[in-house]
Design a protein around this motif. Sequence first.
Motif, PDB file in Angstrom:
ATOM      1  N   LEU A  22      26.701  68.291  40.800  1.00 44.28           N
ATOM      2  CA  LEU A  22      27.028  69.816  39.495  1.00 44.28           C
ATOM      3  C   LEU A  22      26.085  69.237  37.937  1.00 44.28           C
ATOM      4  O   LEU A  22      25.704  70.647  37.664  1.00 44.28           O
ATOM      5  CB  LEU A  22      29.001  69.744  39.294  1.00 44.28           C
ATOM      6  N   PHE A  23      26.228  68.217  37.281  1.00 46.30           N
ATOM      7  CA  PHE A  23      25.330  68.105  36.153  1.00 46.30           C
ATOM      8  C   PHE A  23      24.257  68.646  36.345  1.00 46.30           C
ATOM      9  O   PHE A  23      24.145  69.760  35.383  1.00 46.30           O
ATOM     10  CB  PHE A  23      24.994  66.275  35.829  1.00 46.30           C
ATOM     11  N   PRO A  24      23.002  68.862  37.412  1.00 49.05           N
ATOM     12  CA  PRO A  24      21.729  69.093  36.769  1.00 49.05           C
ATOM     13  C   PRO A  24      22.154  70.660  36.834  1.00 49.05           C
ATOM     14  O   PRO A  24      21.646  70.984  35.820  1.00 49.05           O
ATOM     15  CB  PRO A  24      21.310  68.892  38.003  1.00 49.05           C
ATOM     16  N   ALA A  25      23.107  71.596  37.695  1.00 45.58           N
ATOM     17  CA  ALA A  25      22.795  72.701  37.628  1.00 45.58           C
ATOM     18  C   ALA A  25      22.927  73.204  36.128  1.00 45.58           C
ATOM     19  O   ALA A  25      22.751  74.051  35.404  1.00 45.58           O
ATOM     20  CB  ALA A  25      24.043  73.664  38.504  1.00 45.58           C
ATOM     21  N   HIS A  26      24.532  72.782  35.772  1.00 47.54           N
ATOM     22  CA  HIS A  26      25.174  73.067  34.647  1.00 47.54           C
ATOM     23  C   HIS A  26      24.060  72.332  32.938  1.00 47.54           C
ATOM     24  O   HIS A  26      24.243  73.338  31.932  1.00 47.54           O
ATOM     25  CB  HIS A  26      25.963  71.891  33.743  1.00 47.54           C
ATOM     26  N   LEU A  27      23.686  71.145  33.178  1.00 52.76           N
ATOM     27  CA  LEU A  27      22.633  70.534  32.225  1.00 52.76           C
ATOM     28  C   LEU A  27      21.117  72.043  32.162  1.00 52.76           C
ATOM     29  O   LEU A  27      20.791  72.288  30.958  1.00 52.76           O
ATOM     30  CB  LEU A  27      21.728  69.636  32.285  1.00 52.76           C
ATOM     31  N   PHE A  28      20.559  72.498  33.516  1.00 48.14           N
ATOM     32  CA  PHE A  28      19.743  73.276  33.048  1.00 48.14           C
ATOM     33  C   PHE A  28      19.970  74.271  32.441  1.00 48.14           C
ATOM     34  O   PHE A  28      19.456  75.365  32.125  1.00 48.14           O
ATOM     35  CB  PHE A  28      19.637  73.603  34.741  1.00 48.14           C
ATOM     36  N   LEU A  29      21.663  75.241  32.506  1.00 56.33           N
ATOM     37  CA  LEU A  29      21.815  76.009  32.340  1.00 56.33           C
ATOM     38  C   LEU A  29      21.795  76.198  30.827  1.00 56.33           C
ATOM     39  O   LEU A  29      21.149  76.334  30.078  1.00 56.33           O
ATOM     40  CB  LEU A  29      23.142  76.806  32.873  1.00 56.33           C
ATOM     41  N   THR A  30      23.267  75.209  30.583  1.00 54.47           N
ATOM     42  CA  THR A  30      23.608  75.401  28.959  1.00 54.47           C
ATOM     43  C   THR A  30      22.248  74.522  28.408  1.00 54.47           C
ATOM     44  O   THR A  30      22.438  74.588  26.990  1.00 54.47           O
ATOM     45  CB  THR A  30      24.731  74.268  28.714  1.00 54.47           C
ATOM     46  N   GLY A  31      21.327  73.168  28.833  1.00 49.70           N
ATOM     47  CA  GLY A  31      20.642  73.073  28.133  1.00 49.70           C
ATOM     48  C   GLY A  31      19.237  73.296  27.835  1.00 49.70           C
ATOM     49  O   GLY A  31      19.002  73.164  26.721  1.00 49.70           O
ATOM     50  N   LEU A  32      18.909  73.855  28.686  1.00 48.34           N
ATOM     51  CA  LEU A  32      17.540  74.630  28.423  1.00 48.34           C
ATOM     52  C   LEU A  32      17.568  75.776  28.325  1.00 48.34           C
ATOM     53  O   LEU A  32      16.876  76.760  27.815  1.00 48.34           O
ATOM     54  CB  LEU A  32      16.767  74.142  29.826  1.00 48.34           C
ATOM     55  N   PHE A  34      19.616  79.072  28.905  1.00 49.15           N
ATOM     56  CA  PHE A  34      19.631  79.865  27.722  1.00 49.15           C
ATOM     57  C   PHE A  34      19.414  79.586  25.894  1.00 49.15           C
ATOM     58  O   PHE A  34      18.771  80.759  26.316  1.00 49.15           O
ATOM     59  CB  PHE A  34      21.329  79.276  28.298  1.00 49.15           C
ATOM     60  N   PRO A  35      19.630  78.195  26.110  1.00 51.44           N
ATOM     61  CA  PRO A  35      18.788  77.834  24.334  1.00 51.44           C
ATOM     62  C   PRO A  35      17.292  78.302  24.552  1.00 51.44           C
ATOM     63  O   PRO A  35      16.872  79.200  23.433  1.00 51.44           O
ATOM     64  CB  PRO A  35      18.952  76.605  24.072  1.00 51.44           C
ATOM     65  N   LEU A  39      17.095  82.885  30.645  1.00 52.52           N
ATOM     66  CA  LEU A  39      18.427  83.629  31.321  1.00 52.52           C
ATOM     67  C   LEU A  39      19.169  84.224  30.408  1.00 52.52           C
ATOM     68  O   LEU A  39      19.407  83.521  29.315  1.00 52.52           O
ATOM     69  CB  LEU A  39      19.213  82.341  32.555  1.00 52.52           C
TER      70      LEU A  39
ATOM     71  N   PHE B  46      25.772  64.209  28.181  1.00 56.14           N
ATOM     72  CA  PHE B  46      26.285  66.461  28.803  1.00 56.14           C
ATOM     73  C   PHE B  46      27.800  66.280  29.134  1.00 56.14           C
ATOM     74  O   PHE B  46      28.419  67.158  28.900  1.00 56.14           O
ATOM     75  CB  PHE B  46      25.305  66.147  30.554  1.00 56.14           C
ATOM     76  N   LEU B  71      22.594  73.819  19.832  1.00 59.18           N
ATOM     77  CA  LEU B  71      22.082  74.154  21.053  1.00 59.18           C
ATOM     78  C   LEU B  71      20.894  74.045  21.642  1.00 59.18           C
ATOM     79  O   LEU B  71      18.996  73.453  22.316  1.00 59.18           O
ATOM     80  CB  LEU B  71      22.608  74.300  22.392  1.00 59.18           C
ATOM     81  N   LYS B  72      20.777  75.138  20.325  1.00 56.02           N
ATOM     82  CA  LYS B  72      18.886  75.160  20.038  1.00 56.02           C
ATOM     83  C   LYS B  72      17.633  74.469  18.921  1.00 56.02           C
ATOM     84  O   LYS B  72      16.757  75.121  19.386  1.00 56.02           O
ATOM     85  CB  LYS B  72      18.713  77.014  19.773  1.00 56.02           C
ATOM     86  N   LEU B  77      17.516  70.591  22.455  1.00 57.74           N
ATOM     87  CA  LEU B  77      15.909  70.600  23.371  1.00 57.74           C
ATOM     88  C   LEU B  77      15.566  69.369  24.272  1.00 57.74           C
ATOM     89  O   LEU B  77      15.287  69.409  24.890  1.00 57.74           O
ATOM     90  CB  LEU B  77      15.022  71.941  22.633  1.00 57.74           C
ATOM     91  N   HIS B  80      17.856  67.725  26.009  1.00 51.91           N
ATOM     92  CA  HIS B  80      18.353  67.953  27.052  1.00 51.91           C
ATOM     93  C   HIS B  80      17.256  68.173  27.984  1.00 51.91           C
ATOM     94  O   HIS B  80      17.689  67.755  29.033  1.00 51.91           O
ATOM     95  CB  HIS B  80      18.789  69.355  27.278  1.00 51.91           C
ATOM     96  N   PHE B  84      16.917  65.901  31.388  1.00 50.13           N
ATOM     97  CA  PHE B  84      17.587  66.877  32.580  1.00 50.13           C
ATOM     98  C   PHE B  84      16.832  66.191  33.726  1.00 50.13           C
ATOM     99  O   PHE B  84      17.451  65.712  35.085  1.00 50.13           O
ATOM    100  CB  PHE B  84      16.916  67.986  32.906  1.00 50.13           C
ATOM    101  N   VAL B  87      19.186  62.800  35.102  1.00 52.04           N
ATOM    102  CA  VAL B  87      20.414  63.287  35.351  1.00 52.04           C
ATOM    103  C   VAL B  87      19.827  64.218  37.366  1.00 52.04           C
ATOM    104  O   VAL B  87      20.521  63.438  38.350  1.00 52.04           O
ATOM    105  CB  VAL B  87      21.107  64.473  35.115  1.00 52.04           C
ATOM    106  N   LEU B  88      18.277  64.536  37.429  1.00 52.62           N
ATOM    107  CA  LEU B  88      18.043  64.485  38.122  1.00 52.62           C
ATOM    108  C   LEU B  88      17.842  63.553  39.607  1.00 52.62           C
ATOM    109  O   LEU B  88      18.251  63.247  40.040  1.00 52.62           O
ATOM    110  CB  LEU B  88      16.400  65.484  38.410  1.00 52.62           C
ATOM    111  N   SER B 128      24.674  74.409  43.489  1.00 49.33           N
ATOM    112  CA  SER B 128      23.879  74.534  41.899  1.00 49.33           C
ATOM    113  C   SER B 128      24.095  76.022  42.373  1.00 49.33           C
ATOM    114  O   SER B 128      24.448  76.432  41.249  1.00 49.33           O
ATOM    115  CB  SER B 128      23.368  74.293  42.255  1.00 49.33           C
ATOM    116  N   VAL B 131      27.510  77.352  41.164  1.00 48.26           N
ATOM    117  CA  VAL B 131      27.885  77.229  39.579  1.00 48.26           C
ATOM    118  C   VAL B 131      26.941  78.241  38.938  1.00 48.26           C
ATOM    119  O   VAL B 131      27.187  79.003  38.003  1.00 48.26           O
ATOM    120  CB  VAL B 131      27.392  75.857  38.694  1.00 48.26           C
TER     121      VAL B 131
END
Lengths: 115, 138
Positions: A22-32, A34-35, A39, B46, B71-72, B77, B80, B84, B87-88, B128, B131
Amino acid sequence: MHRISPFLWALFGAGGTIAALLFPAHLFLTGLAFPLGWLDAPSYDALRGMVSHPLARLYLFVLIALPLFHWAHRFRYTLYDGLQLKHLFNFIAVLCYGAALIGSALAAYTLWNIP
Amino acid sequence: MSAGSQYTLYHPKWYRRRVSVWWWLQKGSYATFVLRELTSVFVAFFALVTLWQVRAVVRGPEAYAHVLARLKSPLFLALHGVAFLFVLFHAVTWFNLAPKAMVLRLGGKRVPDWVVAGLNYVAWLVLSGGVAWVVLRG
Protein backbone atom coordinates in the motif's frame (compact mmCIF):
# COMPACT_ATOMS: atom_id res chain seq x y z
CA MET A 1 12.32 -10.11 25.05
CA HIS A 2 12.98 -13.63 23.76
CA ARG A 3 9.59 -14.86 24.89
CA ILE A 4 7.73 -12.35 22.72
CA SER A 5 10.11 -12.43 19.75
CA PRO A 6 7.82 -14.66 17.58
CA PHE A 7 5.10 -12.05 18.10
CA LEU A 8 7.46 -9.20 17.13
CA TRP A 9 8.52 -11.19 14.08
CA ALA A 10 4.85 -11.57 13.05
CA LEU A 11 4.35 -7.81 13.41
CA PHE A 12 7.46 -7.25 11.28
CA GLY A 13 6.06 -9.51 8.57
CA ALA A 14 2.57 -8.04 8.63
CA GLY A 15 3.89 -4.48 8.61
CA GLY A 16 6.30 -5.23 5.78
CA THR A 17 3.46 -6.67 3.69
CA ILE A 18 1.20 -3.66 4.36
CA ALA A 19 4.03 -1.26 3.50
CA ALA A 20 4.93 -3.17 0.32
CA LEU A 21 1.35 -3.43 -0.94
CA LEU A 22 0.00 0.00 0.00
CA PHE A 23 2.78 2.52 0.65
CA PRO A 24 3.95 3.04 -2.96
CA ALA A 25 0.46 4.11 -4.07
CA HIS A 26 -0.20 6.30 -1.03
CA LEU A 27 3.25 7.87 -1.11
CA PHE A 28 3.07 8.56 -4.84
CA LEU A 29 -0.29 10.31 -4.47
CA THR A 30 0.15 12.34 -1.27
CA GLY A 31 3.91 12.90 -1.50
CA LEU A 32 4.39 13.60 -5.21
CA ALA A 33 1.31 13.64 -7.47
CA PHE A 34 -0.85 15.99 -5.36
CA PRO A 35 1.83 18.50 -4.23
CA LEU A 36 3.25 18.71 -7.78
CA GLY A 37 -0.21 19.16 -9.30
CA TRP A 38 -0.02 16.03 -11.49
CA LEU A 39 -3.41 14.95 -10.11
CA ASP A 40 -6.19 16.83 -8.34
CA ALA A 41 -6.12 16.26 -4.60
CA PRO A 42 -9.44 15.40 -2.92
CA SER A 43 -11.18 18.32 -1.23
CA TYR A 44 -10.99 18.81 2.53
CA ASP A 45 -14.67 17.96 2.97
CA ALA A 46 -14.31 14.72 1.01
CA LEU A 47 -11.32 13.67 3.14
CA ARG A 48 -13.06 14.67 6.36
CA GLY A 49 -16.05 12.56 5.36
CA MET A 50 -13.81 9.64 4.50
CA VAL A 51 -11.80 9.48 7.74
CA SER A 52 -14.88 9.39 9.95
CA HIS A 53 -16.06 6.09 8.44
CA PRO A 54 -15.29 3.23 10.88
CA LEU A 55 -13.69 1.10 8.16
CA ALA A 56 -11.46 3.99 7.09
CA ARG A 57 -10.33 4.46 10.70
CA LEU A 58 -9.45 0.79 10.99
CA TYR A 59 -7.65 0.94 7.65
CA LEU A 60 -5.65 4.01 8.68
CA PHE A 61 -4.70 2.44 12.00
CA VAL A 62 -3.38 -0.67 10.26
CA LEU A 63 -1.65 1.52 7.64
CA ILE A 64 0.19 3.51 10.33
CA ALA A 65 0.79 1.08 13.21
CA LEU A 66 1.94 -2.13 11.49
CA PRO A 67 4.60 -0.46 9.29
CA LEU A 68 5.96 1.27 12.42
CA PHE A 69 6.53 -2.13 14.02
CA HIS A 70 8.06 -3.34 10.78
CA TRP A 71 10.52 -0.44 11.04
CA ALA A 72 11.24 -1.10 14.71
CA HIS A 73 12.24 -4.69 14.04
CA ARG A 74 14.28 -4.08 10.91
CA PHE A 75 16.01 -0.94 12.10
CA ARG A 76 16.94 -2.60 15.36
CA TYR A 77 18.87 -5.29 13.53
CA THR A 78 20.36 -2.74 11.15
CA LEU A 79 21.82 -0.96 14.17
CA TYR A 80 23.16 -4.18 15.69
CA ASP A 81 24.80 -5.45 12.53
CA GLY A 82 25.51 -2.28 10.61
CA LEU A 83 26.97 -0.22 13.41
CA GLN A 84 28.06 -3.21 15.55
CA LEU A 85 26.11 -2.12 18.59
CA LYS A 86 25.41 -5.59 19.92
CA HIS A 87 26.28 -4.56 23.46
CA LEU A 88 23.31 -2.16 23.41
CA PHE A 89 20.91 -5.01 22.63
CA ASN A 90 18.19 -4.24 25.16
CA PHE A 91 18.52 -0.48 25.01
CA ILE A 92 18.02 -0.36 21.23
CA ALA A 93 15.12 -2.80 21.41
CA VAL A 94 13.30 -0.69 24.00
CA LEU A 95 13.98 2.47 21.99
CA CYS A 96 12.71 1.03 18.67
CA TYR A 97 9.64 -0.83 19.92
CA GLY A 98 8.87 2.01 22.32
CA ALA A 99 8.82 4.52 19.45
CA ALA A 100 6.56 2.23 17.39
CA LEU A 101 4.28 1.79 20.40
CA ILE A 102 4.00 5.56 20.98
CA GLY A 103 3.24 6.19 17.29
CA SER A 104 0.59 3.47 17.27
CA ALA A 105 -0.99 4.75 20.48
CA LEU A 106 -1.16 8.28 19.05
CA ALA A 107 -2.76 6.92 15.86
CA ALA A 108 -5.29 4.90 17.88
CA TYR A 109 -6.09 7.90 20.09
CA THR A 110 -6.53 10.21 17.07
CA LEU A 111 -8.66 7.81 15.06
CA TRP A 112 -10.77 6.73 18.02
CA ASN A 113 -11.64 10.31 18.99
CA ILE A 114 -12.71 11.60 15.58
CA PRO A 115 -15.97 13.42 16.34
CA MET B 1 25.13 -26.45 32.70
CA SER B 2 23.89 -24.98 35.91
CA ALA B 3 20.28 -23.88 36.19
CA GLY B 4 21.38 -20.27 36.48
CA SER B 5 23.31 -20.15 33.24
CA GLN B 6 21.98 -17.90 30.53
CA TYR B 7 22.13 -17.96 26.79
CA THR B 8 23.96 -14.89 25.53
CA LEU B 9 23.76 -13.61 21.99
CA TYR B 10 27.36 -12.54 21.86
CA HIS B 11 30.61 -13.83 23.28
CA PRO B 12 32.85 -10.97 24.30
CA LYS B 13 35.83 -13.23 25.08
CA TRP B 14 36.18 -14.68 21.60
CA TYR B 15 38.95 -13.46 19.40
CA ARG B 16 37.51 -11.49 16.55
CA ARG B 17 39.20 -9.50 13.88
CA ARG B 18 38.02 -5.89 14.00
CA VAL B 19 35.53 -5.22 11.24
CA SER B 20 35.08 -1.69 9.99
CA VAL B 21 31.69 -0.06 10.52
CA TRP B 22 31.71 0.38 6.75
CA TRP B 23 31.95 -3.39 6.07
CA TRP B 24 28.83 -3.22 3.92
CA LEU B 25 30.50 -0.97 1.34
CA GLN B 26 33.08 -3.64 0.48
CA LYS B 27 30.79 -5.70 -1.71
CA GLY B 28 27.78 -4.90 -3.90
CA SER B 29 25.58 -7.55 -2.31
CA TYR B 30 26.37 -6.26 1.21
CA ALA B 31 25.48 -2.72 0.15
CA THR B 32 22.21 -3.95 -1.37
CA PHE B 33 21.42 -5.74 1.88
CA VAL B 34 22.00 -2.62 3.98
CA LEU B 35 20.02 -0.45 1.55
CA ARG B 36 17.17 -2.94 1.80
CA GLU B 37 17.27 -2.78 5.59
CA LEU B 38 17.33 1.03 5.45
CA THR B 39 14.07 1.06 3.46
CA SER B 40 12.46 0.64 6.88
CA VAL B 41 13.48 4.20 7.79
CA PHE B 42 11.48 5.56 4.87
CA VAL B 43 8.58 3.25 5.69
CA ALA B 44 8.48 4.73 9.20
CA PHE B 45 8.84 8.24 7.78
CA PHE B 46 5.79 7.84 5.57
CA ALA B 47 3.77 6.20 8.35
CA LEU B 48 4.43 9.33 10.43
CA VAL B 49 3.56 11.66 7.52
CA THR B 50 0.28 9.76 7.19
CA LEU B 51 -0.41 10.16 10.91
CA TRP B 52 0.43 13.86 10.66
CA GLN B 53 -2.02 14.27 7.76
CA VAL B 54 -4.81 12.39 9.52
CA ARG B 55 -4.38 14.53 12.63
CA ALA B 56 -4.54 17.69 10.48
CA VAL B 57 -7.72 16.53 8.74
CA VAL B 58 -9.33 15.87 12.13
CA ARG B 59 -8.24 19.27 13.48
CA GLY B 60 -9.83 21.27 10.68
CA PRO B 61 -9.50 22.90 7.24
CA GLU B 62 -6.81 25.37 8.34
CA ALA B 63 -4.55 22.72 9.86
CA TYR B 64 -4.98 20.61 6.73
CA ALA B 65 -4.17 23.51 4.40
CA HIS B 66 -1.02 24.10 6.44
CA VAL B 67 0.06 20.48 5.97
CA LEU B 68 -0.63 20.66 2.23
CA ALA B 69 1.55 23.77 1.97
CA ARG B 70 4.35 22.00 3.86
CA LEU B 71 4.10 18.99 1.54
CA LYS B 72 4.72 21.34 -1.40
CA SER B 73 7.99 22.61 0.08
CA PRO B 74 11.21 21.53 -1.71
CA LEU B 75 12.36 19.71 1.42
CA PHE B 76 9.30 17.45 1.55
CA LEU B 77 9.23 16.94 -2.22
CA ALA B 78 12.86 15.81 -2.13
CA LEU B 79 12.25 13.57 0.89
CA HIS B 80 9.22 12.01 -0.76
CA GLY B 81 11.09 11.51 -4.04
CA VAL B 82 13.81 9.56 -2.23
CA ALA B 83 11.28 7.81 0.01
CA PHE B 84 9.28 6.69 -3.03
CA LEU B 85 12.35 4.97 -4.53
CA PHE B 86 13.14 3.27 -1.22
CA VAL B 87 9.54 2.15 -0.73
CA LEU B 88 9.51 0.70 -4.26
CA PHE B 89 12.77 -1.10 -3.45
CA HIS B 90 11.16 -2.46 -0.28
CA ALA B 91 8.10 -3.65 -2.20
CA VAL B 92 10.08 -5.43 -4.93
CA THR B 93 12.51 -7.12 -2.52
CA TRP B 94 9.61 -8.08 -0.23
CA PHE B 95 7.60 -9.71 -3.02
CA ASN B 96 10.64 -11.52 -4.38
CA LEU B 97 11.41 -12.96 -0.93
CA ALA B 98 7.80 -13.98 -0.29
CA PRO B 99 8.19 -17.45 -1.92
CA LYS B 100 11.21 -18.13 0.33
CA ALA B 101 9.47 -16.95 3.49
CA MET B 102 6.21 -18.75 2.86
CA VAL B 103 6.28 -22.11 1.11
CA LEU B 104 2.88 -22.97 -0.34
CA ARG B 105 1.90 -26.52 -1.17
CA LEU B 106 -0.98 -27.63 -3.37
CA GLY B 107 -1.77 -31.32 -3.62
CA GLY B 108 1.57 -32.25 -2.04
CA LYS B 109 3.54 -30.21 -4.59
CA ARG B 110 5.35 -27.01 -3.85
CA VAL B 111 3.87 -24.03 -5.68
CA PRO B 112 6.67 -22.61 -7.90
CA ASP B 113 8.39 -19.46 -6.61
CA TRP B 114 7.40 -17.36 -9.61
CA VAL B 115 3.70 -18.11 -8.99
CA VAL B 116 3.87 -16.96 -5.35
CA ALA B 117 5.85 -13.82 -6.28
CA GLY B 118 3.51 -13.21 -9.23
CA LEU B 119 0.45 -13.36 -6.97
CA ASN B 120 2.07 -10.72 -4.76
CA TYR B 121 2.63 -8.44 -7.74
CA VAL B 122 -0.98 -8.93 -8.88
CA ALA B 123 -2.22 -8.06 -5.37
CA TRP B 124 0.04 -4.98 -5.43
CA LEU B 125 -1.46 -3.76 -8.73
CA VAL B 126 -5.04 -4.40 -7.63
CA LEU B 127 -4.60 -2.70 -4.23
CA SER B 128 -2.73 0.28 -5.73
CA GLY B 129 -5.58 0.73 -8.18
CA GLY B 130 -8.06 0.46 -5.31
CA VAL B 131 -6.23 3.12 -3.27
CA ALA B 132 -6.09 5.47 -6.26
CA TRP B 133 -9.78 4.90 -7.01
CA VAL B 134 -10.93 5.63 -3.44
CA VAL B 135 -8.67 8.67 -2.97
CA LEU B 136 -9.27 10.25 -6.40
CA ARG B 137 -13.04 9.72 -6.28
CA GLY B 138 -13.32 12.29 -3.47
